[in-house]
Design a protein around this motif. Sequence first.
Motif, PDB file in Angstrom:
ATOM      1  N   TRP A 151       0.933  -1.332  -0.031  1.00  0.00           N
ATOM      2  CA  TRP A 151       0.035  -0.172   0.087  1.00  0.00           C
ATOM      3  C   TRP A 151       0.937   1.147  -0.128  1.00  0.00           C
ATOM      4  O   TRP A 151       1.888   1.312   0.648  1.00  0.00           O
ATOM      5  N   VAL A 152       0.636   2.336  -0.846  1.00  0.00           N
ATOM      6  CA  VAL A 152       1.200   3.537  -0.990  1.00  0.00           C
ATOM      7  C   VAL A 152       0.265   4.618  -0.797  1.00  0.00           C
ATOM      8  O   VAL A 152      -0.721   4.668  -1.590  1.00  0.00           O
ATOM      9  N   ARG A 153       0.469   5.544   0.126  1.00  0.00           N
ATOM     10  CA  ARG A 153      -0.431   6.539   0.401  1.00  0.00           C
ATOM     11  C   ARG A 153       0.066   7.765  -0.149  1.00  0.00           C
ATOM     12  O   ARG A 153       1.172   8.213  -0.088  1.00  0.00           O
ATOM     13  N   ILE A 154      -0.956   8.374  -1.171  1.00  0.00           N
ATOM     14  CA  ILE A 154      -0.455   9.774  -1.988  1.00  0.00           C
ATOM     15  C   ILE A 154      -1.544  10.594  -1.299  1.00  0.00           C
ATOM     16  O   ILE A 154      -2.443  10.470  -0.729  1.00  0.00           O
ATOM     17  N   GLY A 155      -1.189  11.989  -1.945  1.00  0.00           N
ATOM     18  CA  GLY A 155      -2.060  12.949  -1.293  1.00  0.00           C
ATOM     19  C   GLY A 155      -2.631  13.982  -2.295  1.00  0.00           C
ATOM     20  O   GLY A 155      -2.513  13.864  -3.626  1.00  0.00           O
ATOM     21  N   PRO A 156      -2.899  15.241  -2.023  1.00  0.00           N
ATOM     22  CA  PRO A 156      -3.254  16.112  -2.904  1.00  0.00           C
ATOM     23  C   PRO A 156      -2.426  16.655  -4.025  1.00  0.00           C
ATOM     24  O   PRO A 156      -3.016  17.066  -5.142  1.00  0.00           O
ATOM     25  N   GLU A 157      -1.233  16.386  -3.823  1.00  0.00           N
ATOM     26  CA  GLU A 157      -0.095  17.030  -4.824  1.00  0.00           C
ATOM     27  C   GLU A 157      -0.559  15.888  -6.309  1.00  0.00           C
ATOM     28  O   GLU A 157      -0.187  16.354  -7.335  1.00  0.00           O
ATOM     29  N   ILE A 158      -1.227  14.887  -6.110  1.00  0.00           N
ATOM     30  CA  ILE A 158      -1.472  13.957  -7.189  1.00  0.00           C
ATOM     31  C   ILE A 158      -3.075  14.230  -7.209  1.00  0.00           C
ATOM     32  O   ILE A 158      -3.795  14.143  -8.453  1.00  0.00           O
ATOM     33  N   ILE A 159      -3.826  13.863  -6.062  1.00  0.00           N
ATOM     34  CA  ILE A 159      -5.310  13.621  -6.266  1.00  0.00           C
ATOM     35  C   ILE A 159      -6.224  14.829  -6.667  1.00  0.00           C
ATOM     36  O   ILE A 159      -6.947  14.584  -7.347  1.00  0.00           O
ATOM     37  N   ASN A 160      -5.490  16.053  -6.288  1.00  0.00           N
ATOM     38  CA  ASN A 160      -6.006  17.192  -6.530  1.00  0.00           C
ATOM     39  C   ASN A 160      -6.015  17.531  -8.143  1.00  0.00           C
ATOM     40  O   ASN A 160      -6.894  18.606  -8.419  1.00  0.00           O
TER      41      ASN A 160
END
Length: 324
Positions: free
Chosen positions: A78-87
């Motif tokens: 599992w790799v947790r990504i943030g707003p830098e990609i999701i937004n």
Amino acid sequence: MSLELHADPQHRAGGYGFLELPERSLPETVKIAVQDAYSERWLNPSPEQRVTVGEANWQPERHAFGPYQVLRHDCADWVRIGPEIINKIEEYTAVRFEVNGQTYNVVWPDTLSPLAGAAALGGLQVTPQVVPVQEPELKSPPPQEHVEIPVTKSVSPRKERSSKRWIWILILLVVLGAAALAWKLFGGEPTPKAAPLDRSDTACNFETLSALPDFDARNASMRECGKDISPDVVLRIIEDASKAGNADALLLFGTLYDEDELDPRIEVLIGLTFADDPARAVYYYAQAQAAGSKEAGTRLEGACKRLTGSTQTLEKGAFDDFCG
């Protein structure tokens, strides 16, 4: 090899999520590159200090975000990504992920919502300035002109209802006559509709899972069910096992109340998660440790550090009872 995208249940406001990949396919940390499958341009960081929603910065030059820590749990990485990609990615967009030299084609799901006004990684936090709104001056409404409304002769409500009643009686008589004629011509009762299939006898319902010999078997089976099992069913199974003093069930309860710990299969894939409550977490960790869980001791120590110095009554009581 496949890649699945999940929202982070601990961030209900959006902006954070997980990549689920096959077990042991990644090193301890990875970098991630994202490419638009149609334009073949690469997602680059936003030039502004805050990661705004939309207006993705797609460039011909490849950019790798990260590094991100890899969490290994329940036969998956599992790799947790943030707003830098999701937004920056709209729902239903076809994108291509490059993770540790492997390429994965996915369609961006509508479950990953952006986080408005998120701070850029490594950037400064910007406090939005509140601009006072000047209330408009209230003006008295202009005088209304007097309009004469012509009066028309109305039909008596009683007569109108009486005529409608006779119309409905005639319609009813016609329908009954047609039904009687059809019965006489064709006879017999109409063929009953087939009863819907009973799908309760599946491997992922409460009755089937609770019939398994112990919590280890039930826990393994409900994790295999994944999205096909209801969070309520999982909760009932964990509750029953914890009441019986099962160490693994008590440890799982503590994890659900601890925002610093995550069970991706239960919380992300199945969707069973609770609000952060460190007082309850230390209670269940202590119970699990007493029941023989070795992992619970480490979890209890971490949760107790969060309660250190708390002035809230419940948290202070939990610290005194289980962290002393």
